[in-house]
Design an enzyme around this catalytic site. Structure first.
Site, mmCIF file in Angstrom:
data_model
loop_
_atom_site.group_PDB
_atom_site.id
_atom_site.type_symbol
_atom_site.label_atom_id
_atom_site.label_comp_id
_atom_site.label_asym_id
_atom_site.label_seq_id
_atom_site.Cartn_x
_atom_site.Cartn_y
_atom_site.Cartn_z
ATOM 1 N N GLY A 97 0.341 -9.213 -31.019
ATOM 2 C CA GLY A 97 -0.994 -8.738 -30.635
ATOM 3 C C GLY A 97 -1.094 -7.232 -30.754
ATOM 4 O O GLY A 97 -0.941 -6.500 -29.777
ATOM 5 N N SER A 132 -3.314 -5.481 -33.656
ATOM 6 C CA SER A 132 -4.585 -5.011 -34.214
ATOM 7 C C SER A 132 -5.712 -5.152 -33.205
ATOM 8 O O SER A 132 -5.689 -6.048 -32.351
ATOM 9 C CB SER A 132 -4.947 -5.822 -35.463
ATOM 10 O OG SER A 132 -4.102 -5.498 -36.530
ATOM 11 N N SER A 187 -1.865 -13.543 -35.303
ATOM 12 C CA SER A 187 -1.364 -14.737 -36.006
ATOM 13 C C SER A 187 -0.557 -15.607 -35.055
ATOM 14 O O SER A 187 0.231 -15.100 -34.270
ATOM 15 C CB SER A 187 -0.478 -14.330 -37.190
ATOM 16 O OG SER A 187 -1.268 -13.739 -38.188
ATOM 17 N N GLU A 195 9.169 -5.896 -40.407
ATOM 18 C CA GLU A 195 8.064 -6.659 -40.983
ATOM 19 C C GLU A 195 7.891 -6.340 -42.462
ATOM 20 O O GLU A 195 7.604 -7.212 -43.267
ATOM 21 C CB GLU A 195 6.789 -6.314 -40.211
ATOM 22 C CG GLU A 195 5.606 -7.199 -40.529
ATOM 23 C CD GLU A 195 4.440 -6.942 -39.579
ATOM 24 O OE1 GLU A 195 4.360 -5.824 -39.037
ATOM 25 O OE2 GLU A 195 3.625 -7.853 -39.411
ATOM 26 N N GLU A 232 -2.215 -0.192 -49.454
ATOM 27 C CA GLU A 232 -2.682 1.188 -49.664
ATOM 28 C C GLU A 232 -1.968 2.122 -48.678
ATOM 29 O O GLU A 232 -1.516 3.214 -49.056
ATOM 30 C CB GLU A 232 -4.206 1.272 -49.464
ATOM 31 C CG GLU A 232 -5.008 0.665 -50.614
ATOM 32 C CD GLU A 232 -4.853 -0.855 -50.730
ATOM 33 O OE1 GLU A 232 -4.695 -1.538 -49.701
ATOM 34 O OE2 GLU A 232 -4.866 -1.353 -51.873
#
Lengths: 333, 392
Positions: free
Chosen positions: B126, B128, B160, B243, B377
């Site tokens: 948790g 974002s 997710s 990650e 990016e």
């Protein structure tokens, strides 16, 4: 699984890097473009003295008895410096080929640095054939060692002026025959793999230099009040070239290991390395020119010394398409 | 340099391969992002754990086998080659697990790691927020100290596995006065915390793969802080390095579909239905490129693993890996879908579906790769600034 080089191998790499940093500066390469030989005067003798030139010749023949894993880092350095020399043809290809075919007379002289061996396998054009004392040439299933006096050369001018290429007219004879039959054919395949491996490593080195000089340039060049390297569009171009290069590099090392140890998949490993390295150096060259802008598009600026070597080596010893096709066939498609 | 596997490594490969041959379910499980599929996948985690295959690289006392990094990579190659189910526990065992090893107290390790390994506690991430995605340090959810507790208010999103997970690892702002990256704290939050509501959100494929989390005076005990109050950014970057790099996305995950795509090319070339036309011969080149990329990723990873085992650290080069694997994954699946032609759009239950629709499932999943864990990016900025030293 120990995917790393030894301290000695890294130390030798550093020694060669230092030599080339002094003796093969861009101005020396530029001078070689316009001199009669295309090479840096005196530099080959220093590489002979350091044991680089005959690194791959057996100790019994007066060489260093080292293998492709030792050599791959040095080829990378040659690429970084855009060294105009016969380190692929003579060192990576000719010496092991002579040794594999059991030839000893030329091998001893070549290992001692007394002669240069030109190589006519893997390409229709022989680099520095005008300066070779003997040429290894292929006719059907035969390998010949042909003295320079017995060939007729036609110059084929390269976009990289330092690369003095020649097509070679010659007549096979019993006097020049080294080997024939399946063993000779396998030796030629192995020779082509060694050349492709060495070229792949040089491509990785060239790509790295192209990235480094571009990072330097965009870190200084200012437009709109800021260095252009602070703009994301420029950063992302360079990051893409770095990704391609960093993922091509380990494939060159894997191929070196595979060739040095004659593993069953060595041909495919070499093709992986060369296809990835050819694409990486092409990508780095396009990126470097775009990020330099107009200054990079001039003949006076050094950038094109690496760019054109990159174009040439990306296409030699089998280009990316050739090697991808070879991989596909090994996968059964 | 020695690129062969030791006898111990080969024997390890043999053991996991045999185990998988005996245990991988013949029929694929429901999506792990459905309520019953989630529990099916939890059951699979328990099966793995029963034979100590769920967290092979962890110490034995937490349910692992003390495997080397190389052995873990071998495990991953065999796991994905076998077609075994996806790992519903991945957020825990590959992201939070290493972070707890790095920053947790002994009590936290004993409390959380064994149940993470066993599948009894499945974790979600948790981080974002609606206004803090790529700019994670701009997150606003507040945790205010009240005695030995923190009172949490705010909202998290794109969580997710968050719809069904048992625990969630979060970052909250504990010091609103401090500068952006400071004043953040990493918390371990039970999913049944009073004052926290979760709302499932349909992912691209239609399954509730995401959750939104709403915190309204939710209370979290101070013992649930990982790595110290105000240290949240440092702890989070350790998780992010896992990650982006090799922890979450081992080469085995990409070698398996790249190899299956070679086989698909052979199959489609031989048996392409006349109604939909022949196979585009130029796809062969792309199939080979994808296979090559999986090999390049494999060898880059073995080289990195050798360095890490020799005491090296994972730095910003994790961003090179993240861009590479995520774009490779998209290409592998996109190429396979082009091979499937008009059948590519067919879902798994359609009679003419190719490979049970797994290429479209995989494609939709792969498309998240260039977005999550820091968009590509952002990764390219990191590469340019921290690997190459270009100015911000």
């Amino acid at each position: 699984m120990q995917f790393a080089f030894t301290e000695d191998q890294l130390l030798f790499r550093d020694t060669v890097r230092d030599l080339l940093a002094n003796e093969c500066k861009p101005e020396a390469v530029r001078a070689a473009w316009l001199n009669p030989t295309g090479r840096v005067p005196g530099l080959w003798d220093k590489l002979v003295d350091m044991g680089v030139a005959a690194l791959t010749a057996p100790e019994a023949a007066g060489g260093m008895g080292m293998n492709e894993v030792d050599l791959v880092l040095l080829q990378e350095e040659a690429g970084r410096a855009a060294l105009p020399e016969v380190l692929i043809e003579h060192t990576a290809v000719a010496l092991p080929l002579l040794a594999e075919l059991g030839e000893s007379a030329w091998l001893a002289k070549a290992a001692a640095g007394e002669v240069i061996v030109g190589v006519g396998v893997g390409s229709p054009y022989v680099l520095y054939a005008d300066q070779a004392d003997v040429l290894l040439l292929v006719h059907e299933d035969e390998v010949h060692a042909v003295p320079a006096a017995d060939v007729t050369l036609t110059a084929q001018r390269s976009v990289d002026y330092s690369r003095r290429l020649f097509s070679v007219a010659w007549t096979p004879s019993d006097a020049t025959l080294l080997a024939k039959g399946p063993a000779a054919q396998q030796a030629v395949v192995d020779a082509c793999d060694r050349g492709a491996l060495a070229a792949a490593a040089q491509c990785v080195g060239i790509a790295q230099t192209l990235i480094e000089v571009t990072v330097d340039y965009v870190g200084q060049r200012e437009q709109f009040g800021k260095v252009v390297g602070s703009y994301q569009a420029v950063k992302h171009h360079i990051a893409n070239a770095l990704i391609a290069t960093e993922f091509a590099r380990p494939l060159a090392y894997v191929a070196a290991y595979a060739v040095a140890n004659s593993t069953p998949h060595r041909g495919r490993d070499v093709s992986l390395a060369k296809a990835a390295a050819s694409d990486a150096v092409d990508k780095a060259a396009r990126m470097a020119l775009q990020c330099h802008g107009a200054i990079g598009y001039t003949f006076e600026y050094d950038l094109h010394l690496w760019m054109k070597r990159g174009w040439a080596l990306a296409a030699s010893w089998g280009d990316a398409s050739f090697h991808r096709d070879r991989i596909g066939r090994s996968l059964g498609i | 340099m020695d690129l062969t596997f030791t006898e111990a490594e080969e024997s390890f490969r043999h053991d996991i391969r045999s185990w998988l041959q005996q245990h991988v379910p013949a029929k694929s499980l429901r999506s792990m992002d459905t309520a019953d599929g989630f529990e099916q996948h939890r059951g699979w985690e328990k099966e793995l754990h029963a034979d100590r295959w769920s967290v092979v690289s962890w110490p034995e006392k937490y349910g692992g086998r003390d495997c080397t990094l190389i052995e873990w990579l071998i495990f991953e190659e065999e796991y994905y080659r076998s077609g075994a189910p996806g790992r519903v526990s991945a957020n825990g065992v590959t992201l939070l697990g290493p972070t707890i090893f790095g920053f947790g107290t002994e009590e936290q390790k004993d409390r959380f790691l064994p149940k993470m390994a066993s599948g009894d506690e499945i974790w979600a991430q948790g981080w974002s927020e609606p206004n803090a995605g790529s700019d994670l340090a701009g997150l606003k959810t507040k945790a205010v100290r009240d005695g030995d507790h923190f009172v949490v208010n705010g909202q998290k999103t794109w969580c997710s596995r968050g719809a069904f997970a048992d625990w969630i690892f979060c970052i909250f702002r504990t010091d609103p006065e401090a500068q952006r990256h400071k004043g953040l704290t990493y918390f371990l939050v039970p999913a049944d915390t009073p004052g926290m509501e979760r709302n499932p959100v349909g992912r691209l494929d239609g399954e509730p793969g995401f959750a939104e989390l709403f915190f309204e005076d939710a209370s979290v005990h101070e013992s649930m802080i990982l790595g110290g109050e105000g240290q949240g950014w440092n702890v989070a970057m350790a998780t992010a390095s896992s990650e982006r790099g090799l922890n979450l996305r081992s080469p085995g995950r990409f070698m398996a579909p790249a190899e299956r795509a070679v086989e698909l090319f052979q199959r489609m070339s031989e048996a392409r239905d006349e109604r939909v036309g022949g196979v585009d011969p130029t796809l062969r080149d792309q199939i080979i490129r994808n296979w090559m990329n999986a090999q390049a990723y494999r060898w880059f990873t073995f080289s990195t693993a050798t360095r890490l085992m020799g005491g090296g650290h994972m730095g910003p080069e994790a961003s090179l890996m993240k861009v590479f694997w995520s774009e490779m994954d998209v290409e592998i699946h996109a190429t396979a879908l082009r091979l499937a032609g008009a059948q590519g759009e067919l879902m798994g239950d359609a009679p003419d579906a190719v490979d049970d629709g797994t290429w479209m499932d995989g494609y939709q999943f792969a498309l998240s790769g260039p977005i999550y864990a820091g968009t590509n990016e952002i990764q390219r900025n990191i590469i340019a600034e921290r690997v190459l030293g270009l100015p911000r």
